[in-house]
Design an enzyme around this catalytic site. Structure first.
Site, PDB file in Angstrom:
ATOM      1  N   SER A 124       0.794  -1.242   0.000  1.00  0.00           N
ATOM      2  CA  SER A 124       0.000   0.000   0.000  1.00  0.00           C
ATOM      3  C   SER A 124       0.821   1.285   0.000  1.00  0.00           C
ATOM      4  O   SER A 124       0.434   2.256  -0.647  1.00  0.00           O
ATOM      5  CB  SER A 124      -0.958   0.009   1.191  1.00  0.00           C
ATOM      6  OG  SER A 124      -0.257  -0.189   2.401  1.00  0.00           O
ATOM      7  N   ASP A 152      -3.761   5.998  11.043  1.00  0.00           N
ATOM      8  CA  ASP A 152      -3.777   4.534  11.167  1.00  0.00           C
ATOM      9  C   ASP A 152      -2.426   3.953  11.601  1.00  0.00           C
ATOM     10  O   ASP A 152      -2.314   2.766  11.895  1.00  0.00           O
ATOM     11  CB  ASP A 152      -4.251   3.883   9.862  1.00  0.00           C
ATOM     12  CG  ASP A 152      -3.324   4.142   8.673  1.00  0.00           C
ATOM     13  OD1 ASP A 152      -2.268   4.794   8.852  1.00  0.00           O
ATOM     14  OD2 ASP A 152      -3.655   3.695   7.564  1.00  0.00           O
ATOM     15  N   HIS A 171       0.262   4.111   7.247  1.00  0.00           N
ATOM     16  CA  HIS A 171       0.442   4.691   5.911  1.00  0.00           C
ATOM     17  C   HIS A 171       1.091   6.065   5.947  1.00  0.00           C
ATOM     18  O   HIS A 171       0.706   6.926   6.749  1.00  0.00           O
ATOM     19  CB  HIS A 171      -0.911   4.751   5.197  1.00  0.00           C
ATOM     20  CG  HIS A 171      -1.460   3.389   4.921  1.00  0.00           C
ATOM     21  ND1 HIS A 171      -2.689   2.968   5.372  1.00  0.00           N
ATOM     22  CD2 HIS A 171      -0.922   2.345   4.261  1.00  0.00           C
ATOM     23  CE1 HIS A 171      -2.885   1.704   4.998  1.00  0.00           C
ATOM     24  NE2 HIS A 171      -1.822   1.314   4.316  1.00  0.00           N
TER      25      HIS A 171
HETATM   26  C1  LIG Z   1      -8.840   2.773   7.098  1.00  0.00           C
HETATM   27  O1  LIG Z   1      -9.419   1.577   7.567  1.00  0.00           O
HETATM   28  C2  LIG Z   1      -8.811   0.402   7.040  1.00  0.00           C
HETATM   29  C3  LIG Z   1      -9.617  -0.782   7.519  1.00  0.00           C
HETATM   30  O2  LIG Z   1      -9.809  -0.742   8.892  1.00  0.00           O
HETATM   31  C4  LIG Z   1      -7.362   0.354   7.462  1.00  0.00           C
HETATM   32  O3  LIG Z   1      -6.725  -0.796   6.939  1.00  0.00           O
HETATM   33  C5  LIG Z   1      -6.659   1.592   6.944  1.00  0.00           C
HETATM   34  O4  LIG Z   1      -5.344   1.585   7.385  1.00  0.00           O
HETATM   35  C6  LIG Z   1      -7.364   2.857   7.415  1.00  0.00           C
HETATM   36  N1  LIG Z   1      -6.763   3.999   6.777  1.00  0.00           N
HETATM   37  C7  LIG Z   1      -6.568   5.171   7.371  1.00  0.00           C
HETATM   38  C8  LIG Z   1      -5.918   6.215   6.539  1.00  0.00           C
HETATM   39  O5  LIG Z   1      -6.876   5.385   8.531  1.00  0.00           O
END
Ligand SMILES: *[C@@H]1O[C@H](CO)[C@@H](O)[C@H](O)[C@H]1NC(C)=O
Ligand SMILES: *[C@@H]1O[C@H](CO)[C@@H](O)[C@H](O)[C@H]1NC(C)=O
Ligand SMILES: *[C@@H]1O[C@H](CO)[C@@H](O)[C@H](O)[C@H]1NC(C)=O
Length: 314
Positions: free
Chosen positions: A47, A254, A257
């Protein structure tokens, strides 16, 4: 021996057709020019290579959306192309992986900032074109990239298709490993698996010294195992493999990322690492040395064959 015979035959054919400009006007010339100007880069991994910069989850609906913010470093440029999912070259624009990592919401990755930095560094401003070949898919582990797998085959197929209209594959940019940090066993197997992968890619692209720039992880699942994978990455000691370290770059909420500014920074770090492969004044790689020699030899052979052709024709 057979190879030489084939080579000789194709050179004769090339030389003879070159000596009859009325049948194929300028064609060999054009192909040759293109070959020297399209600089192709393969983008692969998971990702953070596909790009999640600016992707936010709606806490109520749980739906991920991209904020649409494209910083100046990632804006389209007529000299930056991308190979679409249906294998055509189009002007590159964010999100670069939208039709490749199609099951996910894509945002900003490192690819555009990388390409822009390469163009800027090439001060000569000559008419080079960057051809990006997005191949990354979110959530994939190193086993899913092993030779013969769907992702591997697709990447090789796209890389080969990218060469159809001329050009040279300059490097593989690889950012993957977060999915191999869930348990100790996979983390420990990472070094072996990624080295095998790099070797296989070079073999299948018939480019034994292909520059590879990998990214050492900024994030993952279990802190202890992230460190094992990072050690593996920082310890890869292959010719023409460079590692840029993403550790410490800002992450989305999260914790997995890279943010948009982090991706811009990473793209520029990848470009700096790539430019170190090169003689200071141009982006035509050091890997050109053998090419230049073989070009010289084949030009000499063609010259001699032209003489023979013109004698036999007249
Ligand atoms: C959004 O939610 C998904 C599934 O829970 C997760 O894998 C992803 O990292 C999240 N992305 C962000 C930018 O918070
Ligand atoms: C960089 O400049 C050289 C000529 O100076 C040109 O051949 C090459 O294609 C350029 N590369 C890019 C990426 O524009
Ligand atoms: C890699 O991912 C695939 C598909 O999700 C899964 O079946 C497999 O167990 C994973 N392999 C490793 C070594 O993590």
């Amino acid at each position: 021996m057979l190879l030489f015979a084939l080579l000789f035959f194709s050179l004769v054919a090339q030389a003879c057709s070159a000596s009859q400009p009325t049948t194929h006007p300028h064609q060999p010339q054009q192909q040759k020019t293109e070959q020297y100007t399209k600089h192709i880069f393969i983008l692969a991994g998971q990702s953070n290579m596909a790009g999640r910069g600016g992707v936010v989850n709606d806490t109520v609906t749980g739906i991920a959306t991209w904020d649409g913010v494209v910083p100046p470093e990632c804006r389209p440029n007529p000299s930056i192309l991308r190979l679409s999912a249906d294998l055509t070259w189009i002007e590159a624009r964010e999100p670069l992986h939208a039709d490749i990592d199609a099951k996910k919401t894509n945002g900003i990755g490192p690819g555009m900032a990388f390409a822009k930095a390469i163009l800027v560094a090439n001060r000569s401003g000559a008419s080079g074109v960057i051809g990006l070949v997005p191949c990354a898919v979110g959530g994939t582990n190193i086993t899913q990239w092993a030779r013969g797998s769907f992702l591997y085959n697709q990447m090789i197929r796209r890389a080969k298709a990218a060469l159809n209209n001329g050009g040279t594959i300059r490097a593989l940019l690889w950012y993957q490993g977060e999915s191999d940090t869930a348990n100790r066993e996979d983390a420990k197997s990472y070094k072996n698996r990624v080295e095998t992968f790099f070797g296989d890619v070079r073999l299948d692209l018939q480019s034994p010294a292909l520059p590879i720039i990998q990214v050492a992880l900024a994030s993952g699942e279990e802190a202890a195992f992230i460190e094992i994978v990072r050690e593996a990455q920082l310890g890869v000691d292959f010719l023409n493999v460079r590692t840029v370290d993403a550790k410490g770059l800002p992450l989305e909420p999260d914790g997995l990322h890279l943010t948009t500014p982090a991706q811009v920074r990473l793209g520029q770090m990848l470009a700096a690492a790539y430019l170190q492969f090169l003689p200071s004044s141009s982006t035509t790689g050091t890997s050109d040395a053998p090419r230049t020699l073989s070009n010289f030899v084949s030009n000499l052979v063609i010259f001699l064959l032209l003489k023979i052709c013109s004698i036999t024709i007249s």
